[in-house]
Design a protein around this motif. Structure first.
Motif, PDB file in Angstrom:
ATOM      1  N   LEU A  40      71.355  56.933 116.540  1.00  0.00           N
ATOM      2  CA  LEU A  40      70.180  56.353 117.206  1.00  0.00           C
ATOM      3  C   LEU A  40      70.333  54.836 117.250  1.00  0.00           C
ATOM      4  CD1 LEU A  40      67.313  58.451 115.589  1.00  0.00           C
ATOM      5  CD2 LEU A  40      68.268  58.703 117.884  1.00  0.00           C
ATOM      6  N   ARG A  41      69.958  54.244 118.362  1.00  0.00           N
ATOM      7  CA  ARG A  41      70.065  52.798 118.525  1.00  0.00           C
ATOM      8  C   ARG A  41      68.750  52.251 119.035  1.00  0.00           C
ATOM      9  NH1 ARG A  41      73.689  53.688 115.765  1.00  0.00           N
ATOM     10  NH2 ARG A  41      75.897  53.483 116.135  1.00  0.00           N
ATOM     11  N   PRO A  42      68.433  51.021 118.762  1.00  0.00           N
ATOM     12  CA  PRO A  42      69.127  50.126 117.836  1.00  0.00           C
ATOM     13  C   PRO A  42      68.708  50.417 116.396  1.00  0.00           C
ATOM     14  CG  PRO A  42      67.240  48.979 118.754  1.00  0.00           C
ATOM     15  CD  PRO A  42      67.292  50.358 119.408  1.00  0.00           C
ATOM     16  N   ALA A  43      69.342  49.751 115.457  1.00  0.00           N
ATOM     17  CA  ALA A  43      68.976  49.780 114.035  1.00  0.00           C
ATOM     18  C   ALA A  43      69.039  51.182 113.445  1.00  0.00           C
ATOM     19  CB  ALA A  43      67.599  49.150 113.825  1.00  0.00           C
ATOM     20  N   SER A  44      70.217  51.773 113.459  1.00  0.00           N
ATOM     21  CA  SER A  44      70.376  53.133 112.952  1.00  0.00           C
ATOM     22  C   SER A  44      69.948  53.268 111.493  1.00  0.00           C
ATOM     23  CB  SER A  44      71.829  53.593 113.122  1.00  0.00           C
ATOM     24  OG  SER A  44      72.715  52.715 112.450  1.00  0.00           O
ATOM     25  N   GLY A  45      70.154  52.239 110.692  1.00  0.00           N
ATOM     26  CA  GLY A  45      69.724  52.285 109.292  1.00  0.00           C
ATOM     27  C   GLY A  45      68.214  52.364 109.150  1.00  0.00           C
ATOM     28  N   THR A  46      67.508  51.661 110.004  1.00  0.00           N
ATOM     29  CA  THR A  46      66.048  51.705 109.973  1.00  0.00           C
ATOM     30  C   THR A  46      65.547  53.073 110.422  1.00  0.00           C
ATOM     31  OG1 THR A  46      65.929  49.327 110.337  1.00  0.00           O
ATOM     32  CG2 THR A  46      63.936  50.606 110.832  1.00  0.00           C
ATOM     33  N   TRP A  47      66.178  53.652 111.439  1.00  0.00           N
ATOM     34  CA  TRP A  47      65.815  55.003 111.866  1.00  0.00           C
ATOM     35  C   TRP A  47      66.018  55.993 110.728  1.00  0.00           C
ATOM     36  CZ3 TRP A  47      62.994  56.113 115.883  1.00  0.00           C
ATOM     37  CH2 TRP A  47      63.019  55.293 117.009  1.00  0.00           C
ATOM     38  N   ALA A  48      67.141  55.875 110.028  1.00  0.00           N
ATOM     39  CA  ALA A  48      67.426  56.795 108.920  1.00  0.00           C
ATOM     40  C   ALA A  48      66.419  56.608 107.789  1.00  0.00           C
ATOM     41  CB  ALA A  48      68.849  56.580 108.409  1.00  0.00           C
ATOM     42  N   SER A  49      66.077  55.360 107.489  1.00  0.00           N
ATOM     43  CA  SER A  49      65.087  55.099 106.446  1.00  0.00           C
ATOM     44  C   SER A  49      63.723  55.656 106.841  1.00  0.00           C
ATOM     45  CB  SER A  49      64.973  53.597 106.176  1.00  0.00           C
ATOM     46  OG  SER A  49      66.130  53.109 105.551  1.00  0.00           O
ATOM     47  N   ALA A  50      63.328  55.453 108.087  1.00  0.00           N
ATOM     48  CA  ALA A  50      62.033  55.955 108.560  1.00  0.00           C
ATOM     49  C   ALA A  50      61.995  57.483 108.520  1.00  0.00           C
ATOM     50  CB  ALA A  50      61.753  55.447 109.970  1.00  0.00           C
ATOM     51  N   ALA A  51      63.069  58.133 108.934  1.00  0.00           N
ATOM     52  CA  ALA A  51      63.125  59.598 108.881  1.00  0.00           C
ATOM     53  C   ALA A  51      63.051  60.083 107.441  1.00  0.00           C
ATOM     54  CB  ALA A  51      64.398  60.097 109.552  1.00  0.00           C
TER      55      ALA A  51
ATOM     56  N   GLU B 170      71.759  54.929 103.521  1.00  0.00           N
ATOM     57  CA  GLU B 170      70.359  54.518 103.682  1.00  0.00           C
ATOM     58  C   GLU B 170      69.411  55.605 103.179  1.00  0.00           C
ATOM     59  OE1 GLU B 170      72.084  51.335 106.064  1.00  0.00           O
ATOM     60  OE2 GLU B 170      72.503  53.464 106.074  1.00  0.00           O
ATOM     61  N   VAL B 171      69.743  56.843 103.464  1.00  0.00           N
ATOM     62  CA  VAL B 171      68.909  57.956 103.005  1.00  0.00           C
ATOM     63  C   VAL B 171      68.850  57.959 101.476  1.00  0.00           C
ATOM     64  CG1 VAL B 171      68.745  60.473 102.883  1.00  0.00           C
ATOM     65  CG2 VAL B 171      69.252  59.359 105.067  1.00  0.00           C
ATOM     66  N   ALA B 172      70.003  57.833 100.820  1.00  0.00           N
ATOM     67  CA  ALA B 172      70.039  57.838  99.356  1.00  0.00           C
ATOM     68  C   ALA B 172      69.268  56.647  98.787  1.00  0.00           C
ATOM     69  CB  ALA B 172      71.488  57.828  98.867  1.00  0.00           C
ATOM     70  N   GLY B 173      69.488  55.462  99.335  1.00  0.00           N
ATOM     71  CA  GLY B 173      68.803  54.271  98.843  1.00  0.00           C
ATOM     72  C   GLY B 173      67.308  54.329  99.060  1.00  0.00           C
TER      73      GLY B 173
END
Length: 167
Positions: free
Chosen positions: A14-25, A76-79
């Motif tokens: 997912l773009r942009p900010a794939s880490g933020t998407w993963a954290s939000a999910a 990101e999910v683990a953190g």
């Protein structure tokens, strides 16, 4: 299989900010589990995400030039799960029933602090990130999650111990 784990079933694309998407999910899943009465699933998922990440990331990165591609988001999910454990477990122990609305700072603050530390990369977070290897991919987010969790707990303590009594 390592690609599915490393990208968390494609969320990393997912773009942009794939880490933020993963954290939000991750936050959405954690809140949903909490609301369903499965608060202790959050620390269990944290352990599983760490184990899966340390298994998948080296395999996914093998033979690649990029040592930390943006689509790898299991870190990101683990953190994020680690950061959430610092609020989810105490809220569960105090029988708080509604994390989604009544105790919303219990997921908003860990989310914001985790993203801050993951992007800013202070101290040990940055040191782990500069390893430029598979372990560093995981470790920087685990440090960010630890700092976010500690920060969330400190802010909750400050609010409930020093501010709330005056309200």
């Amino acid at each position: 299989m390592s690609r599915a784990v490393a990208t968390v079933l494609g969320i990393g694309h997912l773009r942009p900010a794939s880490g933020t998407w993963a954290s939000a999910a991750t936050v959405a899943v954690a809140v949903g589990l909490y609301q369903a009465g499965l608060a202790l699933a959050v620390p269990v998922l944290f352990v599983l995400a760490v184990l899966a990440g340390f298994w998948a990331v080296p395999r996914y990165l093998a033979g690649r030039g990029d040592t930390d591609p943006s689509e790898v988001v299991i870190d990101e999910v683990a953190g994020q799960l680690l950061a959430l454990c610092f609020t989810v477990i105490p809220l569960w122990r105090h029988d708080v029933a509604d994390l989604a609305l009544a105790a919303w700072p219990g997921w908003v603050v860990p989310f914001l602090l985790f993203r801050l530390f993951d992007i800013w990369k202070p101290w040990l977070v940055g040191r782990a990130d500069r390893r430029h290897d598979a372990a560093g991919v995981m470790l920087d987010d685990l440090w960010a999650g630890l700092f976010a969790g500690l920060g969330s707990a400190a802010l909750a303590g400050l609010y409930h111990g020093a501010i709330e009594p005056w309200l």
